[in-house]
Design a protein around this motif. Structure first.
Motif, PDB file in Angstrom:
ATOM      1  N   UNK A 209      49.851  42.035  52.903  1.00  0.00           N
ATOM      2  CA  UNK A 209      49.535  40.629  53.136  1.00  0.00           C
ATOM      3  C   UNK A 209      49.424  39.879  51.819  1.00  0.00           C
ATOM      4  N   UNK A 210      48.218  39.492  51.446  1.00  0.00           N
ATOM      5  CA  UNK A 210      47.980  38.704  50.241  1.00  0.00           C
ATOM      6  C   UNK A 210      47.861  39.629  49.028  1.00  0.00           C
ATOM      7  N   UNK A 211      48.600  39.299  47.964  1.00  0.00           N
ATOM      8  CA  UNK A 211      48.496  40.045  46.713  1.00  0.00           C
ATOM      9  C   UNK A 211      47.327  39.509  45.898  1.00  0.00           C
ATOM     10  N   UNK A 212      46.813  40.344  45.002  1.00  0.00           N
ATOM     11  CA  UNK A 212      45.745  39.949  44.094  1.00  0.00           C
ATOM     12  C   UNK A 212      46.264  40.002  42.665  1.00  0.00           C
ATOM     13  N   UNK A 213      46.025  38.924  41.944  1.00  0.00           N
ATOM     14  CA  UNK A 213      46.362  38.866  40.514  1.00  0.00           C
ATOM     15  C   UNK A 213      45.062  38.776  39.725  1.00  0.00           C
ATOM     16  N   UNK A 214      44.837  39.760  38.858  1.00  0.00           N
ATOM     17  CA  UNK A 214      43.631  39.794  38.020  1.00  0.00           C
ATOM     18  C   UNK A 214      44.031  39.516  36.569  1.00  0.00           C
ATOM     19  N   UNK A 215      43.856  38.299  36.054  1.00  0.00           N
ATOM     20  CA  UNK A 215      44.236  37.998  34.667  1.00  0.00           C
ATOM     21  C   UNK A 215      43.441  38.863  33.692  1.00  0.00           C
ATOM     22  N   UNK A 216      44.138  39.459  32.734  1.00  0.00           N
ATOM     23  CA  UNK A 216      43.435  40.289  31.757  1.00  0.00           C
ATOM     24  C   UNK A 216      42.712  39.443  30.714  1.00  0.00           C
ATOM     25  N   UNK A 217      43.023  38.146  30.667  1.00  0.00           N
ATOM     26  CA  UNK A 217      42.331  37.218  29.763  1.00  0.00           C
ATOM     27  C   UNK A 217      42.179  35.894  30.489  1.00  0.00           C
ATOM     28  N   UNK A 218      40.963  35.355  30.491  1.00  0.00           N
ATOM     29  CA  UNK A 218      40.727  34.076  31.160  1.00  0.00           C
ATOM     30  C   UNK A 218      39.538  33.386  30.508  1.00  0.00           C
ATOM     31  N   UNK A 219      39.297  32.157  30.930  1.00  0.00           N
ATOM     32  CA  UNK A 219      38.299  31.301  30.292  1.00  0.00           C
ATOM     33  C   UNK A 219      36.900  31.878  30.364  1.00  0.00           C
ATOM     34  N   UNK A 220      36.531  32.471  31.489  1.00  0.00           N
ATOM     35  CA  UNK A 220      35.168  32.947  31.690  1.00  0.00           C
ATOM     36  C   UNK A 220      34.977  34.390  31.244  1.00  0.00           C
ATOM     37  N   UNK A 221      35.962  34.954  30.585  1.00  0.00           N
ATOM     38  CA  UNK A 221      35.844  36.327  30.118  1.00  0.00           C
ATOM     39  C   UNK A 221      34.713  36.434  29.096  1.00  0.00           C
ATOM     40  N   UNK A 222      33.826  37.383  29.280  1.00  0.00           N
ATOM     41  CA  UNK A 222      32.687  37.545  28.394  1.00  0.00           C
ATOM     42  C   UNK A 222      31.466  36.755  28.818  1.00  0.00           C
ATOM     43  N   UNK A 228      37.926  37.899  37.879  1.00  0.00           N
ATOM     44  CA  UNK A 228      38.676  36.715  38.288  1.00  0.00           C
ATOM     45  C   UNK A 228      39.876  37.185  39.103  1.00  0.00           C
ATOM     46  N   UNK A 229      39.945  36.741  40.346  1.00  0.00           N
ATOM     47  CA  UNK A 229      41.029  37.124  41.242  1.00  0.00           C
ATOM     48  C   UNK A 229      41.772  35.865  41.673  1.00  0.00           C
ATOM     49  N   UNK A 230      43.081  35.844  41.449  1.00  0.00           N
ATOM     50  CA  UNK A 230      43.944  34.767  41.920  1.00  0.00           C
ATOM     51  C   UNK A 230      44.698  35.301  43.132  1.00  0.00           C
ATOM     52  N   UNK A 231      44.548  34.640  44.263  1.00  0.00           N
ATOM     53  CA  UNK A 231      45.138  35.108  45.512  1.00  0.00           C
ATOM     54  C   UNK A 231      46.579  34.591  45.625  1.00  0.00           C
ATOM     55  N   UNK A 232      47.499  35.507  45.918  1.00  0.00           N
ATOM     56  CA  UNK A 232      48.919  35.173  45.974  1.00  0.00           C
ATOM     57  C   UNK A 232      49.417  35.308  47.408  1.00  0.00           C
ATOM     58  N   UNK A 233      49.749  34.181  48.004  1.00  0.00           N
ATOM     59  CA  UNK A 233      50.282  34.180  49.358  1.00  0.00           C
ATOM     60  C   UNK A 233      51.779  34.443  49.365  1.00  0.00           C
TER      61      UNK A 233
END
Length: 369
Positions: A209-222, A228-233
């Motif tokens: 169904x929906x894929x999950x994208x987990x950025x290895x670097x993002x604004x709230x890191x640390x 952080x999960x970006x949902x991919x339809x």
């Protein structure tokens, strides 16, 4: 508040009484003689800046490190002993920031100047933790109040407004497939521009169904332990699937591939035959500056702005796409849904991104007034 092992109770956080008590205690601390410490009196501001930047390079994100590096540039003309750096010198650094003009001639905004002064204070706080400067130096720098709105010549930051997707579609028709895919990916997910730029095949979890994208670097890191999960339809999956056929740890959208596409378009549009001498020069030519391994939010934004300026289109920035998605999700699915899509820990942050629905206000004004 805690200072030199002693805890001071100031009262309710953010109240006028707590702020008044803080200023009173701070004044009492500053009039006391400086106790003998292990701090070296020969440490200069430049020494502190260099040591802090070595620490910041591995501790902060690349974007935050860039802000600190720019911040230290304003401290270079004030390379005095760190122990003698007080509120007046800090105010002089702030005046230099207010007088500075960017390449396009625009001054720094009030909010950004306040943020940079806060970074200077954090540098001295770190120096105190490393016994490079006295803790009283950092405490004294807190006496300089921030710039207030309407009380300074520094301009205010323009609010980020949503952008119409029709304007996005008109622009990405004139950019490379890499930049166009970045914009489409944001439209379908509502992620930050920086999160879209760091997409790698290894970061995508292909689930049913929906894929999950987990950025290895993002604004709230640390800043938070929550992932952080970006949902991919289905539409986002269809968009990125052709770009996932590469080394798992390489970035999907790169400036080098974008430049190769541009050169190919130039060759296809050429009406005359390429001369042998031109081919020989092309083989010998070396790029003056190598391409970065991926786009970042600045190069991504520049590609959009260049396309808008070249073709006479209204200018917009990639972060406006995020605001548009936030507004649409909030109107159709509610605040909680917008909070999940944007990846915010608190709903009040989502309120800043999601434009208020003014239709209810118009309806009430029609019926009441």
């Amino acid at each position: 508040m805690e200072f030199q092992g002693r805890t001071y109770y100031l009262g309710r956080y953010g109240s006028k009484e707590s702020k008044a008590k803080y200023q009173k205690i701070l004044a009492e601390i500053l009039v006391k003689p400086i106790p003998k410490t292990k701090v070296s009196s020969s440490v200069r501001v430049g020494d502190l800046c260099r040591a802090f930047l070595d620490h910041a390079k591995s501790y902060y994100s690349a974007d935050e490190y860039t802000h600190y590096r720019r911040c230290t540039a304003f401290l270079k003309p004030h390379d005095t002993l760190a122990e003698s750096f007080g509120p007046l010198l800090l105010a002089s650094v702030r005046d230099d920031m207010l007088a500075y003009r960017k390449r396009n001639g625009e001054p720094l905004t009030r909010r950004y100047v306040n943020q940079q002064i806060g970074r200077v204070r954090r540098m001295f706080r770190w120096g105190a933790s490393q016994e490079m400067v006295s803790p009283l130096v950092h405490a004294a720098l807190g006496a300089l109040a921030g710039l207030r709105a309407g009380k300074t010549t520094a301009p205010e930051t323009d609010p980020i407004e949503p952008v119409e997707f029709s304007a996005v579609d008109a622009t990405i028709a004139h950019v490379s497939p890499q930049v166009a895919s970045l914009a489409r990916f944001q439209q379908l997910t509502g992620c930050r521009p920086g999160e879209a730029c760091v997409l790698r095949p290894c970061d995508v979890e292909r689930r049913d169904g929906v894929w999950w994208y987990r950025p290895h670097a993002h604004k709230m890191q640390g800043r938070t332990t929550k992932p952080r999960i970006v949902f991919l339809g289905p539409k986002a999956q269809e968009l990125i699937e052709p770009w996932l056929d590469r080394d798992p740890e390489s970035y999907c959208w790169t400036p080098a591939e974008s430049e190769a596409w541009r050169q190919e378009q130039r060759r296809l549009a050429r009406k005359t035959k390429v001369q042998p001498s031109q081919l020989a020069r092309r083989k010998k030519r070396k790029p003056l500056k190598p391409f970065r391994p991926r786009y970042n939010h600045r190069s991504y934004r520049k590609a959009i702005h260049d396309a808008c300026n070249k073709h006479g289109l209204p200018s917009w920035s990639p972060n406006q796409i995020r605001h548009t998605v936030a507004t649409q999700v909030r109107q159709n699915y509610g605040l909680a849904a917008a909070q999940i899509v944007l990846g915010h820990a608190r709903a009040d942050v989502t309120q800043v991104y999601a434009e208020r629905d003014l239709s209810l206000g118009n309806k009430l004004a029609t019926e009441i007034g």
